[in-house]
Design an enzyme around this catalytic site. Structure first.
Site, PDB file in Angstrom:
ATOM      1  N   GLU A 120      49.804  29.990  38.731  1.00  0.00           N
ATOM      2  CA  GLU A 120      49.336  28.616  38.943  1.00  0.00           C
ATOM      3  C   GLU A 120      49.882  27.634  37.915  1.00  0.00           C
ATOM      4  O   GLU A 120      50.079  26.454  38.218  1.00  0.00           O
ATOM      5  CB  GLU A 120      47.805  28.575  38.947  1.00  0.00           C
ATOM      6  CG  GLU A 120      47.164  29.093  40.234  1.00  0.00           C
ATOM      7  CD  GLU A 120      47.018  30.602  40.288  1.00  0.00           C
ATOM      8  OE1 GLU A 120      47.408  31.262  39.304  1.00  0.00           O
ATOM      9  OE2 GLU A 120      46.527  31.128  41.299  1.00  0.00           O
TER      10      GLU A 120
ATOM     11  N   HIS B 236      34.293  32.279  42.963  1.00  0.00           N
ATOM     12  CA  HIS B 236      34.956  31.869  44.212  1.00  0.00           C
ATOM     13  C   HIS B 236      34.107  30.896  45.012  1.00  0.00           C
ATOM     14  O   HIS B 236      34.217  30.839  46.231  1.00  0.00           O
ATOM     15  CB  HIS B 236      35.263  33.089  45.093  1.00  0.00           C
ATOM     16  CG  HIS B 236      36.438  33.891  44.641  1.00  0.00           C
ATOM     17  ND1 HIS B 236      36.416  34.697  43.536  1.00  0.00           N
ATOM     18  CD2 HIS B 236      37.693  34.008  45.149  1.00  0.00           C
ATOM     19  CE1 HIS B 236      37.595  35.287  43.392  1.00  0.00           C
ATOM     20  NE2 HIS B 236      38.382  34.888  44.361  1.00  0.00           N
TER      21      HIS B 236
END
Ligand SMILES: Cc1ncc(C[n+]2csc(CCOP(=O)(O)OP(=O)(O)O)c2C)c(N)n1
Ligand SMILES: Cc1ncc(C[n+]2csc(CCOP(=O)(O)OP(=O)(O)O)c2C)c(N)n1
Ligand SMILES: [Mg+2]
Ligand SMILES: [Mg+2]
Lengths: 318, 330, 318, 330
Positions: free
Chosen positions: D60, D128
């Site tokens: 990322e 998440h």
């Protein structure tokens, strides 16, 4: 081809530029941690001649020399560093954030963070089907950041025209290279990212130039990424104000003897590329040009406080 | 008076904790040989060796993740992230592991970790001047402490290390560089160990007309501004919050109930941070808030040039102006 | 020494455990993305016997098999995965966050994030002057994270007892290994971090066990970090519910033929370590034990909503 | 009606932008061959090739940093960070470069970048399930958008791509997985390109007794709760903020001026986030706020078990209860 004399000229500008910056610290014209590249000039000067305006260069907290090598306007740089409205970034950036989008030059104060940015430039070359390249210059300490690994990895996967130059001055602030690298050199790690790796004497501007030029040529012709490790020594503290007690006086004294400017100068004389008088003339003229530049910059206005809220967004924000 | 500066007090606090508890470690960049770029870990590596005081490479994610593993092994690591601005490279370990492991394990795992870092403006530009306590405070599971003076720095650091919860401990760079004698309060620091409970604000100046709540580097200028406002006939009570999490709303609410006016001064960014949360909680507490005002960095990155920085960071002058304005509201 | 039959037993438990988990998805007893390790059992089963309770194991989103190998209570695991109050974490964690501090087992849902945590465990061994080791298991996709690099680097610098096992199932969700790795193998990159690197057939539980045991022995005796790449194939979609259209049906069909359980079973028969009847007996008993476990777990209560605000802080918070 | 679901609308919006502007790129994990784990980039790689729609390794920081370099080269990258929870591994590039480069360069550099990500609770546990818009909103230089329905998703995504400022675009996972026909509003999505300006809230339900401001996944349950409150004689005006930055205080203030009551519902964490900022700004706007209430995740990580999650995440039921309580305050 950039001549050795030309390179020496660059090195002179670089050294004098940094010396000019030093003056702004005790006078409190420059705030924050000023990092100079004094002693490391041969590396940036080795870049000269290989890069075009459409090549990108992403630098670090110690960025002045790289900007000069990329051709960024020194007066605008000096004004930015001296916190003037006329600075390269209007005073919004400061010395750690010199940015010149026209020349695709940028710098960051976050160690390692320039490598992924350079990766983006390299990817742009791929997208544009152009033969331009992207260079990231980092210090030896930055090799241990996740950002370096991720960007090198992707450059390796895509075989992008990315050249990472590691200025290995053996120290990351107080941490010696050996305490942060599991390998004896950075260069030997290159194969982990399918990059070429080479280590050069960063005090030898010609060796740097040759290695750099080769890496650029390779990248331009689609040969993929390179990692160049250039050994050098940081002559001053990590930043102006650093007590620098972590390096022994003996080490500092000895290592500062190996001055890339002195080395290059001697070589020029040895090869009779210029006479002593010519060199003194060059030196004097660079010095006085920089004195003049500094004097001008000092007369320029500081940015107005009331403008501080500009440029947060292009469009309406909040 | 011993006249220690703030960074010495921090080092002293850590030293005392390391002495009494073998499990306390210091891990970070330049914390060992150099004793910290601000000297806040000075002498520790000499005293406790290079295993307990570890100089690391520039690898903040490794540092933070190591802290997680070490905490699971029963250690109490102090992780130094040199500047709070660098948190972005390792926030994952901080908010997804350090902050949540206790919860995710149903209480089985503890994370007695101090994340020690430096914040605040000293003319260093957008990537070396942030406070960011609002960022940490938004993420559940982290305590967030920011001392304003040497005495508190020592006592709060002791408590942070002693705490079984993770604590983000933000030292203000300007204060770290200020000599103790230049502090108008909290300069007298006992040599022995003491603690200051986390989550207790301090009323550092009594007043009757206006409550000024702030933290860290703006406490001193707030007090100075308050002194000047006396001359204007405005009596300002200054509260040093000391921590953002826990946030001592009671102390502020009690004060505002008397003064009716609340000024929150924050060197962090204005929006979505401390100032709105405090205002809202004080109102929620049913305190009588007739007027309030927020004075903080107006959602602007910290500029490079000091002339720009000075225009957006709360200072004695700007606090004086804000307090005066608030005191006149009808 | 763990026998091949023992390992097969572990593999059976692992397979049946995962099959039990699968049942909770269509019934909506399990929420979120459930990742199973079906097809990858030989790797975790290869760990068995080498690790002690005081060794650490840090796992991933695909963590059930590793937990079983570490000796975590399967019933508590199943209850956690089925979101019961009796679960390993009281239902606070969920299937991606199995944690058993007594056995130094933990898992994370963030790719790569377990490696620095294992580094911390390895550093604890150094601090305690103990010969315990730390293992991080990751997927092939995690090798490209900054976290991996930073942790490997520090392990290399300090020569810590860290073993990183890469389960190379050739896919990171839809991205094939070749699209994310610049090198043909992960193992060959190990020297960049001064670690030993070895690639093994992850379907061969004995080869995994040998390589793993060697790495553990090396780490215990101060020999520093290792990187073990174990090849394997993920039999199911990335998570339950993944349409998994990025892998061709042919590939999936072919690769699922190579089942580590079948391979191990055949080997046991070949070497006459057990009879067909004995194996069928084992299989039946594991299967029914798990049916029973599942039935019990299903009868257990869900955590009470009113307890959801517990465990944020040890001491008073907010 | 075409009955597209939200992820299709996002893909359609990106497709239309990529068609009209060669500089628009999509970079991220699983965005190409798979078309995104939620299908929100489906078909794009087929249409525009694997250079303009790049599948990356799990890196990322490389993704975000690439975006910076590409923006400097004149591109308009859409960077996908699969789940907003993963931001911690690359926040540095987001807040220290993407958010600040325009400012630090004195306006010379532009960062027309969309950071496209998925947030919200669907029973996936603490790492998440987060929203984190409050985190981004605190950091100057980022716009933060979170659509609540297919129509808005398409129009806001078009605007985000078109914007010369960086935009964090948070798609709610539950909405991504909801079929269009199950949306009580915004389900009818024209095939052609259109934009919805960033920073304009939508009054999605008119009412007279109470103003309910919310965003993203809680807009639908808020409307449902409002319908039920009608039966109790409470008329609720529901405002979909659509973006956290810019925050459309005017629309909320105008409504509160009529209703006198403000309920902020937020699926993000309660403290130091959207709810306090909105309450404070509405009061600062001099709107007549007689009563307000915040209803958000009570500073708790999102638990694993759904029975726990349901207890802390705002739902139709809990919103109904909160609104009712607020409507009765005197
Ligand atoms: C991510 C991050 N961590 C730490 C720092 C603080 N810091 C600034 S420069 C520096 C040392 C850098 O060493 P090196 O990369 O070798 O470059 P040099 O200063 O020697 O040129 C450190 C630790 C930072 N700016 N960013
Ligand atoms: C930092 C981060 N980025 C992305 C994800 C989303 N994600 C979860 S698993 C996964 C693929 C992992 O691939 P690999 O490491 O090979 O493990 P495998 O699933 O194949 O076992 C991705 C991208 C994540 N959880 N964390
Ligand atoms: Mg260095
Ligand atoms: Mg994989």
């Amino acid at each position: 081809m950039t001549s050795l004399l030309d390179r020496y000229g660059y090195m002179l500008w670089m050294r004098e530029f940094e010396l000019a910056c030093l003056e702004g610290v005790p006078t409190r014209e420059i705030h924050g941690e000023l990092h100079t590249g004094i002693g490391q000039e041969a590396i940036a000067a080795g870049f000269v001649g290989s890069l075009r305006a459409d090549d990108a260069l992403c630098s670090t907290h110690r960025n002045h020399l790289h900007a000069i090598a990329k051709g960024v306007d020194m007066r605008a740089m000096l004004a930015e560093i001296f916190e003037r409205e006329t600075g390269l970034c209007g005073g919004y950036g400061g010395h750690m954030h010199l940015m010149d989008p026209k020349l695709k030059f940028s710098a960051t104060g976050i160690v390692g963070a320039g490598v992924p940015v350079a990766l983006g430039h390299a990817y742009a070359a791929r997208l544009k089907n152009s033969d331009s390249v992207a260079v990231a210059v980092i210090g030896d300490g930055a090799v241990n950041t996740g950002a370096f690994h991720e960007a090198m990895n992707l450059a390796g996967v895509l075989q992008l025209p990315l050249i990472v130059v590691v200025e290995n001055n053996e120290w990351a602030i107080s941490v010696p290279f050996g305490a942060s690298s599991p390998t004896a050199t950075v260069a030997e790690r290159a194969s982990a990212w399918a990059a070429s790796g080479v280590k050069v004497d960063g005090n030898d501007v010609e060796k740097v130039a040759a290695a750099f030029d080769e890496a650029v040529a390779k990248a331009r012709s689609g040969g993929g990424p390179s990692l160049i490790e250039a050994s050098c020594y940081r002559f001053r503290g990590h930043f102006e104000g650093d007590a620098d007690t972590y390096r022994s006086q003996q080490e500092k004294d000895e290592r500062r003897q190996i001055d890339p400017l002195t080395i290059t100068r001697a070589r020029i004389l040895e090869r009779a590329l210029a006479t002593e008088e010519q060199l003194v003339g060059m030196e004097t003229s660079v010095r006085s040009a920089l004195r003049e530049m500094l004097a001008h910059v000092r007369a320029e206005p500081h940015p107005l406080g009331e403008h501080a809220t500009r440029h947060v967004f292009v469009e309406a924000g909040r | 008076m011993r006249n220690l500066n703030l960074s010495q007090c921090i080092a002293e606090a850590i030293n005392l904790e390391m002495e009494r508890d073998d499990r306390v470690l210091v891990i970070g960049e330049d914390v060992g040989v150099q004793g910290g770029v601000f000297g806040a870990t000075r002498g520790l590596q000499k005293a406790y060796g290079s295993l307990r005081v570890l100089d690391t490479p520039i690898s903040e994610t490794a540092i933070a993740g190591m802290g997680v593993g070490l905490a699971m092994e029963g250690y109490r690591p102090i992780l130094e992230i040199m500047f709070v601005d660098f948190m972005g490279v390792c926030l994952d370990q901080i908010y997804n592991a350090i902050a949540k492991n206790h919860y995710m394990s149903g209480g089985a795992v503890r994370m007695p970790i101090v994340i020690k870092t430096a914040g605040g403006c000293i003319g260093s530009g957008a990537q070396h001047s942030q406070c960011l306590w609002g960022t940490f405070a938004h993420l559940p599971g982290l305590k967030v402490v920011a001392p304003s003076n040497p005495y508190d720095a020592k006592g709060l650091m002791a408590s942070a290390i002693e705490s079984d919860d993770p604590v983000v401990f933000i030292e203000h760079k300007k204060l770290l560089l200020t000599r103790a004698e230049d502090f108008s309060f909290g300069a007298d620091v006992p040599a022995e160990r003491y603690t200051i409970p986390l989550g207790k604000a301090a009323v550092v100046r009594a007043g009757t007309d206006l409550t000024l709540a702030t933290i860290s580097g703006t406490v001193l200028p707030a007090i100075a501004a308050a002194e000047r406002l006396d001359a204007e006939g405005v009596s300002v009570e200054v509260i040093d919050l000391r921590s953002v999490v826990p946030l001592d709303v009671d102390t502020v609410a009690e004060s505002v109930n008397r003064t009716g006016r609340l000024l929150v001064v924050d060197e962090d960014y204005l929006s979505f941070g401390l100032s709105a949360e405090l205002v809202t909680r004080v109102i929620e507490s049913k305190a009588r808030v007739n007027h309030f005002l927020r004075h903080a960095v107006p959602d602007v990155p910290i500029p490079g040039a000091l002339s720009l920085e000075n225009a957006i960071v709360p200072s004695e002058e700007s606090i004086f102006t804000a307090a005066k304005e608030l005191s006149r509201r009808v």
